[in-house]
Design a protein around this motif. Structure first.
Motif, PDB file in Angstrom:
ATOM      1  N   TYR A 191       0.850  -1.196   0.000  1.00  0.00           N
ATOM      2  CA  TYR A 191       0.000   0.000   0.000  1.00  0.00           C
ATOM      3  C   TYR A 191       0.883   1.242   0.000  1.00  0.00           C
ATOM      4  O   TYR A 191       2.081   1.170   0.303  1.00  0.00           O
ATOM      5  N   VAL A 192       0.295   2.358  -0.372  1.00  0.00           N
ATOM      6  CA  VAL A 192       0.975   3.643  -0.229  1.00  0.00           C
ATOM      7  C   VAL A 192       0.331   4.370   0.954  1.00  0.00           C
ATOM      8  O   VAL A 192      -0.769   4.021   1.394  1.00  0.00           O
ATOM      9  N   VAL A 193       1.041   5.368   1.495  1.00  0.00           N
ATOM     10  CA  VAL A 193       0.584   6.024   2.711  1.00  0.00           C
ATOM     11  C   VAL A 193       0.574   7.531   2.524  1.00  0.00           C
ATOM     12  O   VAL A 193       1.394   8.088   1.770  1.00  0.00           O
ATOM     13  N   TRP A 194      -0.373   8.172   3.181  1.00  0.00           N
ATOM     14  CA  TRP A 194      -0.424   9.637   3.279  1.00  0.00           C
ATOM     15  C   TRP A 194      -0.643   9.958   4.739  1.00  0.00           C
ATOM     16  O   TRP A 194      -1.557   9.404   5.375  1.00  0.00           O
ATOM     17  N   SER A 195       0.155  10.864   5.308  1.00  0.00           N
ATOM     18  CA  SER A 195      -0.009  11.229   6.714  1.00  0.00           C
ATOM     19  C   SER A 195       0.080  12.736   6.859  1.00  0.00           C
ATOM     20  O   SER A 195       0.745  13.421   6.077  1.00  0.00           O
ATOM     21  N   GLY A 196      -0.593  13.241   7.876  1.00  0.00           N
ATOM     22  CA  GLY A 196      -0.577  14.676   8.135  1.00  0.00           C
ATOM     23  C   GLY A 196      -1.940  15.167   8.586  1.00  0.00           C
ATOM     24  O   GLY A 196      -2.896  14.389   8.732  1.00  0.00           O
ATOM     25  N   ARG A 197      -2.017  16.462   8.822  1.00  0.00           N
ATOM     26  CA  ARG A 197      -3.301  17.062   9.193  1.00  0.00           C
ATOM     27  C   ARG A 197      -4.243  17.035   7.987  1.00  0.00           C
ATOM     28  O   ARG A 197      -3.844  17.401   6.878  1.00  0.00           O
ATOM     29  N   VAL A 198      -5.459  16.602   8.212  1.00  0.00           N
ATOM     30  CA  VAL A 198      -6.432  16.543   7.128  1.00  0.00           C
ATOM     31  C   VAL A 198      -7.077  17.924   7.016  1.00  0.00           C
ATOM     32  O   VAL A 198      -8.087  18.236   7.652  1.00  0.00           O
ATOM     33  N   ILE A 220      -4.482   6.348   5.046  1.00  0.00           N
ATOM     34  CA  ILE A 220      -4.449   7.760   5.434  1.00  0.00           C
ATOM     35  C   ILE A 220      -4.451   7.858   6.942  1.00  0.00           C
ATOM     36  O   ILE A 220      -5.282   7.235   7.613  1.00  0.00           O
ATOM     37  N   ALA A 221      -3.522   8.641   7.501  1.00  0.00           N
ATOM     38  CA  ALA A 221      -3.455   8.819   8.951  1.00  0.00           C
ATOM     39  C   ALA A 221      -3.250  10.287   9.279  1.00  0.00           C
ATOM     40  O   ALA A 221      -2.467  10.979   8.618  1.00  0.00           O
ATOM     41  N   GLY A 222      -3.940  10.755  10.314  1.00  0.00           N
ATOM     42  CA  GLY A 222      -3.754  12.137  10.749  1.00  0.00           C
ATOM     43  C   GLY A 222      -4.998  12.683  11.406  1.00  0.00           C
ATOM     44  O   GLY A 222      -6.096  12.126  11.276  1.00  0.00           O
ATOM     45  N   PRO A 223      -4.860  13.799  12.108  1.00  0.00           N
ATOM     46  CA  PRO A 223      -6.014  14.418  12.767  1.00  0.00           C
ATOM     47  C   PRO A 223      -6.958  15.057  11.754  1.00  0.00           C
ATOM     48  O   PRO A 223      -6.516  15.652  10.767  1.00  0.00           O
ATOM     49  N   LEU A 224      -8.250  14.946  12.011  1.00  0.00           N
ATOM     50  CA  LEU A 224      -9.260  15.582  11.161  1.00  0.00           C
ATOM     51  C   LEU A 224      -9.402  17.036  11.600  1.00  0.00           C
ATOM     52  O   LEU A 224     -10.346  17.418  12.289  1.00  0.00           O
ATOM     53  N   SER A 225      -8.463  17.848  11.174  1.00  0.00           N
ATOM     54  CA  SER A 225      -8.399  19.231  11.635  1.00  0.00           C
ATOM     55  C   SER A 225      -9.413  20.135  10.958  1.00  0.00           C
ATOM     56  O   SER A 225      -9.656  21.253  11.420  1.00  0.00           O
ATOM     57  N   ASN A 226      -9.988  19.674   9.856  1.00  0.00           N
ATOM     58  CA  ASN A 226     -11.023  20.439   9.165  1.00  0.00           C
ATOM     59  C   ASN A 226     -12.116  19.445   8.751  1.00  0.00           C
ATOM     60  O   ASN A 226     -12.019  18.791   7.710  1.00  0.00           O
ATOM     61  N   LEU A 227     -13.143  19.333   9.586  1.00  0.00           N
ATOM     62  CA  LEU A 227     -14.186  18.344   9.344  1.00  0.00           C
ATOM     63  C   LEU A 227     -14.981  18.646   8.083  1.00  0.00           C
ATOM     64  O   LEU A 227     -15.407  17.718   7.378  1.00  0.00           O
ATOM     65  N   ASP A 228     -15.198  19.911   7.771  1.00  0.00           N
ATOM     66  CA  ASP A 228     -15.932  20.254   6.554  1.00  0.00           C
ATOM     67  C   ASP A 228     -15.183  19.742   5.328  1.00  0.00           C
ATOM     68  O   ASP A 228     -15.797  19.162   4.408  1.00  0.00           O
ATOM     69  N   TYR A 229     -13.887  19.952   5.296  1.00  0.00           N
ATOM     70  CA  TYR A 229     -13.076  19.453   4.178  1.00  0.00           C
ATOM     71  C   TYR A 229     -13.135  17.936   4.105  1.00  0.00           C
ATOM     72  O   TYR A 229     -13.315  17.348   3.030  1.00  0.00           O
ATOM     73  N   PHE A 230     -12.988  17.276   5.258  1.00  0.00           N
ATOM     74  CA  PHE A 230     -13.006  15.814   5.277  1.00  0.00           C
ATOM     75  C   PHE A 230     -14.329  15.280   4.745  1.00  0.00           C
ATOM     76  O   PHE A 230     -14.351  14.393   3.881  1.00  0.00           O
ATOM     77  N   GLU A 235     -14.090  12.068   2.497  1.00  0.00           N
ATOM     78  CA  GLU A 235     -14.943  10.931   2.852  1.00  0.00           C
ATOM     79  C   GLU A 235     -15.633  10.289   1.652  1.00  0.00           C
ATOM     80  O   GLU A 235     -15.683   9.052   1.554  1.00  0.00           O
ATOM     81  N   PRO A 236     -16.145  11.073   0.680  1.00  0.00           N
ATOM     82  CA  PRO A 236     -16.787  10.434  -0.478  1.00  0.00           C
ATOM     83  C   PRO A 236     -15.832   9.600  -1.323  1.00  0.00           C
ATOM     84  O   PRO A 236     -16.287   8.754  -2.122  1.00  0.00           O
ATOM     85  N   MET A 237     -14.521   9.800  -1.185  1.00  0.00           N
ATOM     86  CA  MET A 237     -13.541   9.069  -1.986  1.00  0.00           C
ATOM     87  C   MET A 237     -13.033   7.807  -1.282  1.00  0.00           C
ATOM     88  O   MET A 237     -12.261   7.041  -1.862  1.00  0.00           O
ATOM     89  N   LEU A 238     -13.458   7.596  -0.045  1.00  0.00           N
ATOM     90  CA  LEU A 238     -13.001   6.431   0.697  1.00  0.00           C
ATOM     91  C   LEU A 238     -13.735   5.176   0.235  1.00  0.00           C
ATOM     92  O   LEU A 238     -14.920   5.213  -0.087  1.00  0.00           O
ATOM     93  N   ASP A 239     -13.012   4.062   0.212  1.00  0.00           N
ATOM     94  CA  ASP A 239     -13.608   2.757  -0.114  1.00  0.00           C
ATOM     95  C   ASP A 239     -12.732   1.680   0.490  1.00  0.00           C
ATOM     96  O   ASP A 239     -11.903   1.963   1.370  1.00  0.00           O
ATOM     97  N   GLU A 240     -12.873   0.461   0.027  1.00  0.00           N
ATOM     98  CA  GLU A 240     -12.091  -0.636   0.622  1.00  0.00           C
ATOM     99  C   GLU A 240     -10.600  -0.503   0.350  1.00  0.00           C
ATOM    100  O   GLU A 240      -9.767  -1.063   1.082  1.00  0.00           O
ATOM    101  N   ASN A 241     -10.227   0.255  -0.686  1.00  0.00           N
ATOM    102  CA  ASN A 241      -8.810   0.443  -1.011  1.00  0.00           C
ATOM    103  C   ASN A 241      -8.255   1.766  -0.515  1.00  0.00           C
ATOM    104  O   ASN A 241      -7.037   1.911  -0.370  1.00  0.00           O
ATOM    105  N   ILE A 242      -9.110   2.737  -0.295  1.00  0.00           N
ATOM    106  CA  ILE A 242      -8.693   4.056   0.191  1.00  0.00           C
ATOM    107  C   ILE A 242      -9.261   4.192   1.601  1.00  0.00           C
ATOM    108  O   ILE A 242     -10.450   4.464   1.782  1.00  0.00           O
ATOM    109  N   ARG A 243      -8.418   4.005   2.605  1.00  0.00           N
ATOM    110  CA  ARG A 243      -8.904   3.894   3.981  1.00  0.00           C
ATOM    111  C   ARG A 243      -8.268   4.934   4.891  1.00  0.00           C
ATOM    112  O   ARG A 243      -7.046   5.144   4.853  1.00  0.00           O
TER     113      ARG A 243
END
Length: 369
Positions: A191-198, A220-230, A235-243
């Motif tokens: 897998y590939v990884v992305w980390s940081g403030r969301v 994907i790992a990190g604090p949900l610092s902007n819930l509206d953006y998330f 969130e609409p782009m998340l699936d079984e491969n994008i977690r």
């Protein structure tokens, strides 16, 4: 000859605790710096939001609070956050200039607030300020007016120093460093990884698009610092491969990054440094990133692939190219440019030179000459 240990007051955020899991890169940076300075025998006192802990024998300076009167509360010109930060920094600066005036040899300012700089001339000891961000109005005003004899400025990259060049001169570059031991070498994975403030400026939505185009699973790992953006863009782009796997503490995040094939770094603003890049390199995980801000100072051809800013197709194509790099070379790059030991050596040298200059003011040097 061993130098005498220093008594150092470190000023961080009055709003975000310096504790794991970190709210952002600045908190992680201060945490690691305070730990390293303490381990070297310095007496460190930390000013940061309630809940801060560096798990070592460092003193925590109090964050003063204020219960406003009803008349003040009715003042619509202020926000609760603004007055809370103002009161906290005003209090600690008055204490450093007053009751604690003989408690420290030097103050190291990492806050993004204007008051520590505005009040620096009231201190009996010099202040070193690390510039972690590009100029913004309130901080730029304070930097522009900061008395030169009381202040020394450091920037986290050559790029950051260049952004401040029109405001202050003589800025020393001390690139951020991380504890390589806490980011151990890993063999990678599937897998590939992305980390940081969301947050929007970190460009997670672009990293997701690149991972999907490249046919890679993304963690994907990190604090949900902007819930509206998330909720709207991620969130609409998340699936079984994008977690999204959560806001992880450092050991769990290190394991996630070390187990990744490639780390994606996708800022849509000019990152002054890019701490997640250093963390990935330390784990031996190659980086595929937008060539923005200070990132090109860290990533070279042996450790990652850089593409034009906002080029999602280029970022997708960079993933297999980065994956083909030798992970041992990636780790070697981290050891060369991202070491905590190197950073602390440079800050110790800066503290000593700042103290020497304060003890030998320019008027005395001119008189001698």
């Amino acid at each position: 000859m061993n130098e005498k240990p220093l008594r150092i007051a470190v000023l961080a955020s009055s709003s975000f605790p310096v504790a794991q899991p970190f709210a952002g890169g600045l908190e992680a940076h201060v945490y690691n710096l305070v730990r390293a300075l303490t381990e070297r025998g310095h007496q460190v006192s930390l000013f940061a939001a309630d809940g801060s802990s560096v798990d070592l024998d460092a003193t925590l300076l109090p964050v003063r609070t204020l219960d406003l009167t009803p008349i003040s509360i009715a003042d619509v010109a202020i926000t609760p956050t603004a007055i809370r930060e103002h009161h906290a920094y005003l209090a600690v600066m008055m204490e450093l200039a007053g009751t604690m005036s003989r408690s420290f040899d030097i103050v190291h300012n990492h806050s993004l607030h204007y008051l520590p700089l505005a009040m620096s001339s009231t201190l009996s000891v010099p202040m070193v300020t690390t510039l972690h961000t590009p100029p913004f109005a309130w901080l730029e005003s304070a930097v522009a007016l900061a008395p030169p004899g009381a202040n020394t400025f450091a920037a986290v990259s050559e790029f950051a120093a260049s952004q401040w060049a029109d405001v202050t001169t003589g800025t020393v570059v001390v690139r951020n460093g991380i504890s390589l031991e806490e980011w151990p070498f890993g063999v990678g994975g599937d897998y590939v990884v992305w980390s940081g403030r969301v947050v929007p400026e970190k460009g997670l939505h672009l990293a997701i698009a690149a991972a999907k185009e490249a046919g890679r699973s993304l963690r994907i790992a990190g604090p949900l610092s902007n819930l509206d953006y998330f909720h709207e863009f991620v969130e609409p782009m998340l699936d079984e491969n994008i977690r999204y796997v959560g806001h992880l503490d450092q050991p769990a995040l290190a394991a996630l990054v070390a187990g990744a094939e490639v780390a994606l770094v996708s800022p849509v603003w000019s990152e002054p440094y890019g701490l997640v890049v250093a963390e990935a390199l330390a784990c031996g995980t190659p980086v595929a990133a937008f060539a923005r801000g200070g990132i090109p100072e860290i990533v070279d051809a042996s450790s990652g692939v850089l593409v034009a800013a906002d080029d999602v197709h280029g970022l997708a194509a960079a993933i297999p190219e980065a994956a083909a790099l030798k992970r041992s070379d990636v780790r070697a790059r981290a050891e060369k440019v991202c070491s905590m030991h190197r950073m602390v050596d440079e800050y110790e040298a800066l503290y000593r030179s700042t103290l020497a200059a304060a003890a030998d003011p320019i008027e005395d040097r001119l008189a001698i000459a």
